[in-house]
Write an enzyme that holds these catalytic residues in place. Structure first.
Site, PDB file in Angstrom:
ATOM      1  N   GLY A   4      29.094 146.758  61.528  1.00 27.43           N
ATOM      2  CA  GLY A   4      28.129 145.659  61.627  1.00 27.43           C
ATOM      3  C   GLY A   4      28.634 144.466  60.836  1.00 27.43           C
ATOM      4  N   CYS A  21      30.693 139.394  60.853  1.00 30.81           N
ATOM      5  CA  CYS A  21      32.037 139.051  61.352  1.00 30.81           C
ATOM      6  C   CYS A  21      32.527 139.922  62.496  1.00 30.81           C
ATOM      7  CB  CYS A  21      33.018 139.051  60.194  1.00 30.81           C
ATOM      8  SG  CYS A  21      32.688 137.711  59.048  1.00 30.81           S
ATOM      9  N   ARG A  46      22.974 141.605  58.694  1.00 34.68           N
ATOM     10  CA  ARG A  46      23.345 141.064  60.007  1.00 34.68           C
ATOM     11  C   ARG A  46      24.098 142.133  60.813  1.00 34.68           C
ATOM     12  NH1 ARG A  46      25.742 135.136  58.287  1.00 34.68           N
ATOM     13  NH2 ARG A  46      26.459 136.293  56.450  1.00 34.68           N
TER      14      ARG A  46
HETATM   15  C1  UDX Z   1      30.689 130.933  58.073  1.00 36.93           C
HETATM   16  C2  UDX Z   1      30.993 131.196  59.524  1.00 36.93           C
HETATM   17  O1  UDX Z   1      29.829 131.777  60.091  1.00 36.93           O
HETATM   18  C3  UDX Z   1      32.131 132.135  59.688  1.00 36.93           C
HETATM   19  O2  UDX Z   1      32.479 132.299  61.059  1.00 36.93           O
HETATM   20  C4  UDX Z   1      33.301 131.582  58.994  1.00 36.93           C
HETATM   21  O3  UDX Z   1      34.337 132.559  58.988  1.00 36.93           O
HETATM   22  C5  UDX Z   1      32.967 131.147  57.557  1.00 36.93           C
HETATM   23  O4  UDX Z   1      31.779 130.331  57.473  1.00 36.93           O
HETATM   24  P1  UDX Z   1      29.292 132.287  56.371  1.00 36.93           P
HETATM   25  O5  UDX Z   1      29.696 131.595  55.136  1.00 36.93           O
HETATM   26  O6  UDX Z   1      28.885 133.727  56.315  1.00 36.93           O
HETATM   27  O7  UDX Z   1      30.433 132.192  57.471  1.00 36.93           O
HETATM   28  O8  UDX Z   1      28.131 131.439  57.068  1.00 36.93           O
HETATM   29  P2  UDX Z   1      26.703 131.135  56.432  1.00 36.93           P
HETATM   30  O9  UDX Z   1      26.410 132.060  55.311  1.00 36.93           O
HETATM   31  O10 UDX Z   1      25.804 131.052  57.601  1.00 36.93           O
HETATM   32  O11 UDX Z   1      26.932 129.669  55.783  1.00 36.93           O
HETATM   33  C6  UDX Z   1      27.116 128.551  56.589  1.00 36.93           C
HETATM   34  C7  UDX Z   1      26.574 127.373  55.766  1.00 36.93           C
HETATM   35  O12 UDX Z   1      26.851 126.148  56.441  1.00 36.93           O
HETATM   36  C8  UDX Z   1      25.057 127.442  55.568  1.00 36.93           C
HETATM   37  O13 UDX Z   1      24.753 127.329  54.205  1.00 36.93           O
HETATM   38  C9  UDX Z   1      24.522 126.227  56.345  1.00 36.93           C
HETATM   39  O14 UDX Z   1      23.386 125.647  55.736  1.00 36.93           O
HETATM   40  C10 UDX Z   1      25.724 125.292  56.280  1.00 36.93           C
HETATM   41  N1  UDX Z   1      25.769 124.285  57.344  1.00 36.93           N
HETATM   42  C11 UDX Z   1      25.600 124.654  58.637  1.00 36.93           C
HETATM   43  C12 UDX Z   1      26.016 122.951  56.967  1.00 36.93           C
HETATM   44  O15 UDX Z   1      26.170 122.644  55.801  1.00 36.93           O
HETATM   45  N2  UDX Z   1      26.083 122.013  57.954  1.00 36.93           N
HETATM   46  C13 UDX Z   1      25.897 122.337  59.266  1.00 36.93           C
HETATM   47  O16 UDX Z   1      25.947 121.425  60.112  1.00 36.93           O
HETATM   48  C14 UDX Z   1      25.639 123.693  59.631  1.00 36.93           C
HETATM   49  C1  UDX Z   2      35.381 141.786  57.560  1.00 41.53           C
HETATM   50  C2  UDX Z   2      36.881 141.826  57.301  1.00 41.53           C
HETATM   51  O1  UDX Z   2      37.205 143.009  56.568  1.00 41.53           O
HETATM   52  C3  UDX Z   2      37.306 140.599  56.496  1.00 41.53           C
HETATM   53  O2  UDX Z   2      38.703 140.615  56.337  1.00 41.53           O
HETATM   54  C4  UDX Z   2      36.873 139.348  57.255  1.00 41.53           C
HETATM   55  O3  UDX Z   2      37.229 138.183  56.550  1.00 41.53           O
HETATM   56  C5  UDX Z   2      35.389 139.357  57.494  1.00 41.53           C
HETATM   57  O4  UDX Z   2      35.021 140.549  58.217  1.00 41.53           O
HETATM   58  P1  UDX Z   2      33.153 142.350  56.271  1.00 41.53           P
HETATM   59  O5  UDX Z   2      32.557 142.277  57.628  1.00 41.53           O
HETATM   60  O6  UDX Z   2      32.543 141.570  55.187  1.00 41.53           O
HETATM   61  O7  UDX Z   2      34.732 141.881  56.334  1.00 41.53           O
HETATM   62  O8  UDX Z   2      33.162 143.875  55.774  1.00 41.53           O
HETATM   63  P2  UDX Z   2      34.095 145.132  56.069  1.00 41.53           P
HETATM   64  O9  UDX Z   2      34.322 145.805  54.786  1.00 41.53           O
HETATM   65  O10 UDX Z   2      35.260 144.769  56.896  1.00 41.53           O
HETATM   66  O11 UDX Z   2      33.113 146.106  56.946  1.00 41.53           O
HETATM   67  C6  UDX Z   2      32.753 145.696  58.240  1.00 41.53           C
HETATM   68  C7  UDX Z   2      31.970 146.850  58.884  1.00 41.53           C
HETATM   69  O12 UDX Z   2      32.843 147.965  59.142  1.00 41.53           O
HETATM   70  C8  UDX Z   2      30.837 147.394  57.996  1.00 41.53           C
HETATM   71  O13 UDX Z   2      29.711 147.713  58.802  1.00 41.53           O
HETATM   72  C9  UDX Z   2      31.449 148.665  57.403  1.00 41.53           C
HETATM   73  O14 UDX Z   2      30.461 149.625  57.058  1.00 41.53           O
HETATM   74  C10 UDX Z   2      32.310 149.151  58.565  1.00 41.53           C
HETATM   75  N1  UDX Z   2      33.423 150.006  58.142  1.00 41.53           N
HETATM   76  C11 UDX Z   2      34.414 149.477  57.363  1.00 41.53           C
HETATM   77  C12 UDX Z   2      33.457 151.320  58.572  1.00 41.53           C
HETATM   78  O15 UDX Z   2      32.541 151.786  59.273  1.00 41.53           O
HETATM   79  N2  UDX Z   2      34.506 152.104  58.212  1.00 41.53           N
HETATM   80  C13 UDX Z   2      35.527 151.631  57.426  1.00 41.53           C
HETATM   81  O16 UDX Z   2      36.449 152.396  57.124  1.00 41.53           O
HETATM   82  C14 UDX Z   2      35.467 150.274  56.988  1.00 41.53           C
END
Ligand code: UDX
Ligand code: UDX
Length: 455
Positions: A257, A260, A325
């Site tokens: 989940g 990403c 998420r």
């Molecule tokens: C985001 C993207 O979703 C991801 O694909 C990318 O790899 C890294 O940036 P994340 O930081 O998890 O990942 O997103 P989120 O936590 O939703 O933060 C995005 C921020 O951008 C929010 O704080 C939102 O308020 C801000 N934002 C969004 C702006 O400042 N301006 C905008 O027009 C839209």
């Molecule tokens: C991922 C990538 O690892 C990171 O490099 C990228 O920048 C963003 O997306 P994230 O989604 O934060 O990071 O977490 P991650 O530790 O990768 O886990 C993703 C999902 O895979 C989780 O639901 C986790 O529980 C699952 N997972 C991970 C497994 O089920 N088995 C594993 O061995 C590792």
């Protein structure tokens, strides 16, 4: 060099605080005024290990600043990062509207020679589109790509210990600017790969898709282990010792989940279709991952009668974060409830967000209260605290006898010793020593079609 970061979410805030420690003055900008106001008072909008301390120390040093005034924040910066959201659109492709709007907002305030750097995960070719977009606004600033590889829950550690830094630059000035920013890492032996923007953009998706494929693969191997009496942990150890494979990301679970993998795998196949290079392996992975969550819900229902009570321990998409998420719980819990099962839940970080996302669940701050009178307990997130729960006390307080450990977090024999039937993933089922109270056979509705239901 002054740095600006537009989009202060999980990625932008972590990146800004970490870059400030390199000695740069960093201004984190966000459209969400409440978020900025909170940060200016030292209140973080998210939970990330070690980030609170870092933001506090860098704010105190004067190197880390926050503002909702984009023009003021961007002016004078030598590098402007964009890390705004890139959510999926209705077709599963990437909604780039926030990135395009950010580029429009930033362009008029870019200093001469400043580099606009896309850190958000964007499809191949986006940096070149943004380059054309700001050129049409009369700005000839370079546009680069610098994808992040931060995992939630360990983002700060991942920033300071990267396996590699990817710099996507189509213009020498951009390559020079980013190479200078990341020089301290290169000095310590971190590979800084300088390539084209398209290479960098594709590499980000290919990395996430491959990691997700490893997870999907070990999940299906776990199913085979259950049918052959093998132990998936042992199989994974044998496989993972091969340096060409590596042991990371070979832990079975309820299905990946997070913000990403689900989003990025769907975006990756959309890019494949758009360019006529279908990513059939990743298409199959997405189906397999969704089917798994349904299948595991079905296994729980196998052991329950209608009106049963299930206690879920852990709803975060992984341990170490308050993020739900696309968590497996968001699929599994509603499927149980649709079959008349009452669900209680505990999660050390997700109660607030969980109550909004799963409102029909009875939430508990204490795991023992969550499991009391439950017919079955299901571990969905590998929170370490669950390892040290008093399983004797839990077995005595439950109505039923079955524990589903969908993270293989617990010692099966230790749980079975207290009279519970332990059902993990890719592991033999551990029965309690004596004939325990049996959970009644499934008389739940015709749930079997859950697994086949289109999603
Ligand atoms: C985001 C993207 O979703 C991801 O694909 C990318 O790899 C890294 O940036 P994340 O930081 O998890 O990942 O997103 P989120 O936590 O939703 O933060 C995005 C921020 O951008 C929010 O704080 C939102 O308020 C801000 N934002 C969004 C702006 O400042 N301006 C905008 O027009 C839209
Ligand atoms: C991922 C990538 O690892 C990171 O490099 C990228 O920048 C963003 O997306 P994230 O989604 O934060 O990071 O977490 P991650 O530790 O990768 O886990 C993703 C999902 O895979 C989780 O639901 C986790 O529980 C699952 N997972 C991970 C497994 O089920 N088995 C594993 O061995 C590792």
């Amino acid at each position: 060099m002054d740095i600006a970061i537009v989009g202060t979410g999980y990625v932008g805030l972590t990146t800004g605080a970490c870059i400030a420690t390199l000695g740069h003055v960093v201004t984190c900008i966000d459209i969400d005024k409440a978020k900025i106001a909170g940060l200016e008072q030292g209140k973080l909008p998210l939970y990330e290990t070690g980030l609170d301390e870092l933001v506090t120390s860098e704010r105190r040093s004067g190197r880390l600043r926050f503002t909702a005034d984009l023009a003021a924040g961007v002016r004078g910066a030598g590098i402007v990062f964009v890390s705004v959201g890139t959510p999926p659109d209705l077709r599963g492709d990437v909604d780039l509207s926030y990135v395009r709007k950010a580029a429009d907002d930033i362009a008029p305030h870019l200093s001469k020679g400043a580099v606009l750097v896309l850190k958000s995960t964007v499809p191949a070719g986006t940096a070149r589109q943004i380059k054309r977009q700001i050129s049409a606004l009369g700005r000839n600033n370079p546009v680069a790509s610098n994808p992040e590889f931060l995992r939630e829950g360990s983002a700060v550690a991942d920033f300071f210990n990267p396996d590699r830094i990817v710099v996507g630059a189509d213009e020498p000035a951009a390559a020079r600017s980013l190479a200078s920013l990341y020089a301290p890492f290169e000095k310590h032996g971190v590979p800084v790969v300088v390539t084209s923007t398209v290479d960098a953009e594709l590499a980000k998706y290919a990395s996430n898709a491959f990691l997700a494929l490893k997870i999907g693969f070990i999940n299906e191997v776990a199913d085979l282990c259950e049918q052959t009496g093998a132990d998936v942990a042992s199989v994974a150890a044998c496989v993972g010792h091969d340096k060409r494979i590596g042991s990371a990301f070979l832990a079975p679970g309820p299905g990946f989940g997070g913000s990403c993998f689900p989003k990025d795998t769907r975006a990756f196949i959309a890019t494949g279709r758009r360019f006529g290079a279908n990513q059939t392996l990743v298409e199959s992975l997405i189906r397999s991952n969704e089917l798994r969550k349904r299948k595991l819900a079905g296994r729980i229902l196998d052991h329950l009668a209608r009106g049963s009570v299930v206690a879920v321990l852990g709803t975060a998409f992984k341990a170490g974060t308050d993020d739900m998420r696309e968590a497996a719980a968001l699929t599994i819990v509603p499927l149980l409830q649709q079959q008349g099962v009452k669900v209680k839940a505990h999660d050390p970080q997700c109660r607030t967000v969980g109550a909004k996302m799963l409102p029909a669940v009875s939430w508990h701050d204490d795991p023992y209260a969550a499991v009391a009178d439950a017919d079955a307990v299901v571990v969905l997130t590998e929170w370490p605290d669950y390892r040290t729960l008093d399983w004797r006390r839990i077995a005595a307080s439950m109505r039923g006898r079955t524990l589903f450990d969908y993270r293989n977090l617990l010692e099966a024999s230790a749980v079975a010793a207290h009279g519970l039937r332990y059902i993990g993933l890719g592991r033999p089922v551990s029965q309690p020593p004596a004939a325990a109270k049996n959970g009644s056979a499934s008389t739940a509705g015709d749930w079997h079609d859950i697994a086949a239901a289109p999603y």
